[in-house]
Motif scaffolding. Sequence first.
Motif, mmCIF file in Angstrom:
data_model
loop_
_atom_site.group_PDB
_atom_site.id
_atom_site.type_symbol
_atom_site.label_atom_id
_atom_site.label_comp_id
_atom_site.label_asym_id
_atom_site.label_seq_id
_atom_site.Cartn_x
_atom_site.Cartn_y
_atom_site.Cartn_z
ATOM 1 N N UNK A 1 13.897 -11.006 -2.220
ATOM 2 C CA UNK A 1 13.304 -11.843 -3.265
ATOM 3 C C UNK A 1 12.640 -13.049 -2.603
ATOM 4 N N UNK A 2 11.364 -13.313 -2.936
ATOM 5 C CA UNK A 2 10.465 -12.478 -3.738
ATOM 6 C C UNK A 2 9.980 -11.268 -2.937
ATOM 7 N N UNK A 3 9.406 -10.292 -3.645
ATOM 8 C CA UNK A 3 8.956 -9.051 -3.020
ATOM 9 C C UNK A 3 7.444 -8.929 -3.200
ATOM 10 N N UNK A 4 6.780 -8.477 -2.142
ATOM 11 C CA UNK A 4 5.350 -8.189 -2.259
ATOM 12 C C UNK A 4 5.156 -6.958 -3.142
ATOM 13 N N UNK A 5 3.974 -6.803 -3.667
ATOM 14 C CA UNK A 5 3.644 -5.601 -4.431
ATOM 15 C C UNK A 5 2.362 -4.993 -3.884
ATOM 16 N N UNK B 1 16.602 -5.058 -4.673
ATOM 17 C CA UNK B 1 16.685 -4.174 -3.503
ATOM 18 C C UNK B 1 15.925 -2.873 -3.781
ATOM 19 N N UNK B 2 16.164 -2.305 -4.950
ATOM 20 C CA UNK B 2 15.466 -1.062 -5.300
ATOM 21 C C UNK B 2 13.954 -1.264 -5.307
ATOM 22 N N UNK B 3 13.495 -2.370 -5.880
ATOM 23 C CA UNK B 3 12.060 -2.651 -5.891
ATOM 24 C C UNK B 3 11.501 -2.753 -4.471
ATOM 25 N N UNK B 4 12.275 -3.362 -3.579
ATOM 26 C CA UNK B 4 11.822 -3.528 -2.199
ATOM 27 C C UNK B 4 11.675 -2.174 -1.505
ATOM 28 N N UNK B 5 12.643 -1.278 -1.715
ATOM 29 C CA UNK B 5 12.561 0.056 -1.117
ATOM 30 C C UNK B 5 11.373 0.818 -1.695
ATOM 31 N N UNK B 6 11.160 0.689 -2.984
ATOM 32 C CA UNK B 6 10.010 1.348 -3.603
ATOM 33 C C UNK B 6 8.705 0.867 -2.975
ATOM 34 N N UNK B 7 8.618 -0.447 -2.746
ATOM 35 C CA UNK B 7 7.404 -1.005 -2.150
ATOM 36 C C UNK B 7 7.181 -0.459 -0.737
ATOM 37 N N UNK B 8 8.228 -0.401 0.067
ATOM 38 C CA UNK B 8 8.095 0.106 1.434
ATOM 39 C C UNK B 8 7.678 1.575 1.438
#
Length: 646
Positions: A508-512, A549-556
């Motif tokens: 947090x925060x996470x890039x998109x 965390x889930x959002x971050x993995x999705x982004x990667x």
Amino acid sequence: MSLFTRSRQPLDTAEGGADSEDDTGGAGVAGEASGAAEAAGTASGEGAEMAEAAETASGEGADSAEAVAAERDEGAEKADGTEEAADPAERSDSPPPGWFGWRRRYPRTARGVTVATTVLAGVLVLFALLVPNRLERLGPEAFFRLPAEGILLAGLLLAVPPRSRRLMSVAAGALLGLLTVLKFVDMGFYSVLARPFDLVLDWILLDDAAEFVRESFGRTGQVLAVVGVIVLIVAVLVLMTLATVRVTNLMVGHRAVATRTTLILGTAWITCMTLGIQIGGVPLATKGNADFVNNRIEQVQAGLKDGRVFEKQAAVDAFAKTPPDQLLTGLRGKDVLFTFIESYGRVAIDDPAMAPQIDSVLKEGTNSLKAAGFQSRSAWLKSPVTGAGSWLAHSTFLSGLWIKNQQRYRSLTTSDRATLGSYFRKTGAWRTVGIVPGVRRAWPEGKFFALDHIYDSEHLGYNGPYFSWTPVPDQFSLEAFQRLEHGKKNRDPIMAEIILASSHNPWSPIARMTDWDELGDGSIFNQIKKEGTDPKEVWKDPERVRTEYRHAIEYSLHSLTEWVERYGTDDTVLVFLGDHQPVPTVTAGSTSKDVPVTIVARDPKVLDKIADWNWTDGLKPAENAPTWGMDRFRDRFMTAYGPRGD
């Protein structure tokens, strides 16, 4: 002692007198104080006032019992603080008793403070004896137990002579303080690494933790954090020592009661341990501190031996004598990209709260890659670490050795052990490069991994903001790799080690994702960061942490699969994997160290060579897909793509 004890009292100098006085403890002192106060009150005509003061002095008797006993052991002729009776005028010239006269002016309040301080001391000692070393065990039931170490210590303190008792109480207090500090450190290590602090091998990690604080909160935050930790450690040691001494004085001042209580508690402990009595699933009788110390001793012994064990393991390399022209022949002419996704662990795929969304991303990626002509195979690797320690996992994967601690890492990176990068370079058929955005200072270990050129966070052309710990968003890192190396014409094949750091804690925060053509110098991410979440708010709620965390993995995953679709060629071979599981806040009690691993290629011959591995088709490994130790990948990979493949 109080100055109200003014009349000289003859001491019992008969044999055994000192022990007798010590047994009576505070009661004898209180009697002297009371008698002296009564005499002084009659002489001055203030009997009522002095009687009240005598009551205060009596309450302080237990605190001074040790001093009285010691003086009598030495053959002193009078108790500390006693003096000849004097008239009121003479007494007015004497220094005020206790706390600059405060005790004399407010005797009842002083007595209350004394009682409260003694109670607090007892609570601190009990806390040190019973506090666990893991946050999840820190519940009320943990403090409703009978500690064997406390009962045994009380018995010893009551049995030894006064001089030895004083030294023993100080030593016991200091030891309790040290154990408490170590338990606090363990809480931090379990929260991040899911294991206790290693007294031999983990000191270097404290420096890494300080550096993490500096990178996250600046130099001032780092200094304040370090000073705060030092002050806290000193305070725990001092307070625990003082508390133990005070409790000891109380026991000696009431020896008969303390002795009976110790015997009763000892009997109760034996009974509860024999019968296995529990409260809320927690044994009522415990010897947790003894087990804690014993485990630490075994840990130290194992740590001291580990260096010799690792040296023998590192000496064995199946490919050390293989001629360069026979190495990796099945991949000649290919661009081989070993890509680590930070904290991409099995929990992201298996956890019911995350599985639907991650499953959707993996299915979408599998289908889009297939449409672009790529096939993929996936399985599981067991990482040597969990929660943190990415460099240990990376070096395990690349070296074929189990790098589970910093000592092994140092031994490895100062040795001549060959890594995957070393063997690719040895062939002379590849240029080896590293995309390591998480590196923000000198990285001498980079030479060990045989990288011809290293692009750290300062050399990727990024002028956007940090995303918490992450210096460069994954999408930009991959675009920079394309611009700086992969997209060049008339170049040699590339072997690249790429670290995708956007999924690094704290998420947090996470890039998109944004349009690849609009990435520019990364300035576009300034607005994206402003739209992101606040880590201070996110970390107040474990469920929000898991969601981010889930959002971050999705982004990667999106960044990587879209890069392959956009820039992949017939000669692209991508091996991507997680380096370790995330912190326990996300894994929610899981002890698994498994991470996904996937190989992607457009050339069918590449995947045909690993057909006997029985990996799962697609980007998502099946639940029962093969699971290897991460250290086994190097040799299996080199065997599969060696001369046998031609």
